[in-house]
Design a protein around this motif. Structure first.
Motif, PDB file in Angstrom:
ATOM      1  N   GLN A 176     -16.163 -27.329  -1.911  1.00 35.00           N
ATOM      2  CA  GLN A 176     -16.633 -26.070  -2.510  1.00 35.00           C
ATOM      3  C   GLN A 176     -15.997 -24.870  -1.806  1.00 35.00           C
ATOM      4  O   GLN A 176     -15.538 -23.928  -2.454  1.00 35.00           O
ATOM      5  N   HIS A 180     -13.379 -22.351  -3.627  1.00 37.23           N
ATOM      6  CA  HIS A 180     -13.828 -20.966  -3.698  1.00 37.23           C
ATOM      7  C   HIS A 180     -12.823 -20.055  -3.000  1.00 37.23           C
ATOM      8  O   HIS A 180     -12.459 -18.993  -3.505  1.00 37.23           O
ATOM      9  N   ARG A 183      -9.594 -19.777  -5.237  1.00 33.72           N
ATOM     10  CA  ARG A 183      -9.841 -18.954  -6.420  1.00 33.72           C
ATOM     11  C   ARG A 183      -9.918 -17.471  -6.075  1.00 33.72           C
ATOM     12  O   ARG A 183      -9.492 -16.617  -6.844  1.00 33.72           O
TER      13      ARG A 183
ATOM     14  N   LEU B 128     -26.983 -15.555  -7.968  1.00 32.79           N
ATOM     15  CA  LEU B 128     -26.027 -16.567  -8.426  1.00 32.79           C
ATOM     16  C   LEU B 128     -26.544 -17.264  -9.684  1.00 32.79           C
ATOM     17  O   LEU B 128     -25.800 -17.481 -10.642  1.00 32.79           O
ATOM     18  N   TYR B 137     -20.614 -16.118 -13.686  1.00 32.93           N
ATOM     19  CA  TYR B 137     -20.183 -16.954 -12.561  1.00 32.93           C
ATOM     20  C   TYR B 137     -19.958 -18.371 -13.086  1.00 32.93           C
ATOM     21  O   TYR B 137     -20.658 -18.819 -13.998  1.00 32.93           O
ATOM     22  N   ARG B 138     -19.018 -19.066 -12.486  1.00 31.45           N
ATOM     23  CA  ARG B 138     -18.696 -20.414 -12.934  1.00 31.45           C
ATOM     24  C   ARG B 138     -19.881 -21.360 -12.735  1.00 31.45           C
ATOM     25  O   ARG B 138     -20.519 -21.342 -11.685  1.00 31.45           O
ATOM     26  N   GLU B 140     -19.769 -24.398 -12.206  1.00 29.22           N
ATOM     27  CA  GLU B 140     -19.484 -25.480 -11.255  1.00 29.22           C
ATOM     28  C   GLU B 140     -19.874 -25.130  -9.823  1.00 29.22           C
ATOM     29  O   GLU B 140     -19.873 -26.000  -8.964  1.00 29.22           O
ATOM     30  N   ILE B 141     -20.139 -23.859  -9.542  1.00 26.38           N
ATOM     31  CA  ILE B 141     -20.450 -23.533  -8.149  1.00 26.38           C
ATOM     32  C   ILE B 141     -21.787 -24.138  -7.746  1.00 26.38           C
ATOM     33  O   ILE B 141     -22.707 -24.245  -8.549  1.00 26.38           O
ATOM     34  N   ASP B 142     -21.852 -24.555  -6.495  1.00 23.46           N
ATOM     35  CA  ASP B 142     -23.103 -25.066  -5.945  1.00 23.46           C
ATOM     36  C   ASP B 142     -23.849 -23.851  -5.379  1.00 23.46           C
ATOM     37  O   ASP B 142     -23.407 -23.241  -4.402  1.00 23.46           O
ATOM     38  N   MET B 146     -22.958 -21.789  -1.916  1.00 20.82           N
ATOM     39  CA  MET B 146     -22.386 -20.444  -2.058  1.00 20.82           C
ATOM     40  C   MET B 146     -23.315 -19.367  -1.500  1.00 20.82           C
ATOM     41  O   MET B 146     -22.856 -18.399  -0.899  1.00 20.82           O
ATOM     42  N   ILE B 185     -16.107 -16.694  -7.428  1.00 24.07           N
ATOM     43  CA  ILE B 185     -17.157 -17.317  -8.245  1.00 24.07           C
ATOM     44  C   ILE B 185     -17.093 -16.912  -9.717  1.00 24.07           C
ATOM     45  O   ILE B 185     -17.819 -17.460 -10.544  1.00 24.07           O
TER      46      ILE B 185
END
Lengths: 210, 210
Positions: A176, A180, A183, B128, B137-138, B140-142, B146, B185
């Motif tokens: 992650q 991150h 990106r 988030l 925000y994507r 897929e982010i945890d 994050m 993100i």
């Protein structure tokens, strides 16, 4: 492979799996199938083995990174390949190992620190500069701040004060943080190339319900 | 403003500028233009003042964050406004202050830690989640990883082990880390909105020759 190198590889495997604390000179010689006398011909004591294992590992890492840089097509692939290497190395490492070394093997720890601060930091700086030159990373990023951030992110994934155990697998945290990070520095042109690599390497984090 | 609040605001200004160590009860009473007797009517000792200043500041911060959340048009503006607030607060803070408090005022430090770990962390989590729901925000982010990363980034900008003094102004580090975090993100939809805000707030880092 000469005997000394064989000992280093076997000892490294044992330390990686069990940490340094519980492994004795007896364990090492037994595991390799050599006498303790032979072991002591090559190493003064366990401290010496830990030190030389780390030295050996850092040399291998330097070689691997150079190899990745030469095979990668661009700075984005380079950073992904480098991190994949890191991920493979960490995936079978006992999480206590680095803390053990930091606390009990100051000479070996110094080698780790130097590797991190000089070699990794400089590799990332060069990667960022190449990426900016090629229009893949945004020219507004501050190379020095971002390079130090990346080094700190690698460390941070192990830090149970930041990411308590059980929150997520350390590997998931590493992945992650890597994606991150990448990106966050990409230009539009860079994004297109990055997305192709993500599909190719498939180590992008899975969707999460959290 | 009642006298106690006035003392807290003046004491905070002194601590922010000079750190806590060099400021005495005499300095505080002299600066406000009250007698030491009056000062001691409201506070037991300097420890007590430090503790209550931090308590007061964290309450104000909570109010400010709630205020920003209610005025922001979307999660992206919310995170930029919240960070702008942080930036203003830090811009005139003595860098030694937080280290001073951590070392010498455990009760006050506990309040800071609680604020960071409970309030800020939870605010970021909510931000988030809202951003993901709104497609900014994507997905897929945890969220947990994050959110903890963002809290750690705020701390990291002060960490002279990571960003040695003189490398760049702390404010520049904060701004770089913030914008890098947000960019990392965003979805495409989020990027469009983010770019509009960047022009509006103009606290995006300038190009650097480094």
């Amino acid at each position: 492979m000469e005997i000394k190198e064989r000992i280093l590889e076997k000892a490294e495997a044992l330390f990686w799996k069990f940490g340094t604390r519980s492994i004795t000179m007896d364990d090492i010689s037994r595991d390799i199938g050599i006498s303790k006398k032979t072991l002591y011909q090559h190493f003064v004591d366990k401290d010496d083995i830990v030190y030389q294992v780390i030295l050996y590992r850092m040399d291998k890492n330097r070689e691997n990174v150079s190899c990745h840089i030469s095979t990668a097509h661009d700075p984005i692939e380079e950073i992904l390949l480098g991190s994949e290497m890191l991920r493979q190395q960490l995936s079978d490492m006992n999480p206590a190992l680095m803390i053990d070394i930091q606390r009990h093997y100051p000479r070996a720890w110094e080698i780790c620190t130097e590797f991190k601060e000089k070699f990794i930091l400089e590799s990332i700086r060069l990667n960022l500069r190449r990426g900016i030159e090629q229009g893949l990373y945004r020219s507004e990023i501050d190379v020095e701040i971002m390079a130090r951030l990346r080094v700190e992110l690698i460390r941070m994934a192990f830090d149970t004060d930041v990411f308590p155990k059980g929150l997520a697998a350390m590997i998931e945290v590493q992945i992650q943080l890597l994606h991150h990070f990448v990106r966050g520095i990409l230009t539009e042109k860079g994004s297109i190339i990055y997305n192709q690599y993500v599909q190719k390497y498939q180590n992008v984090p899975a969707s999460t319900t959290r």
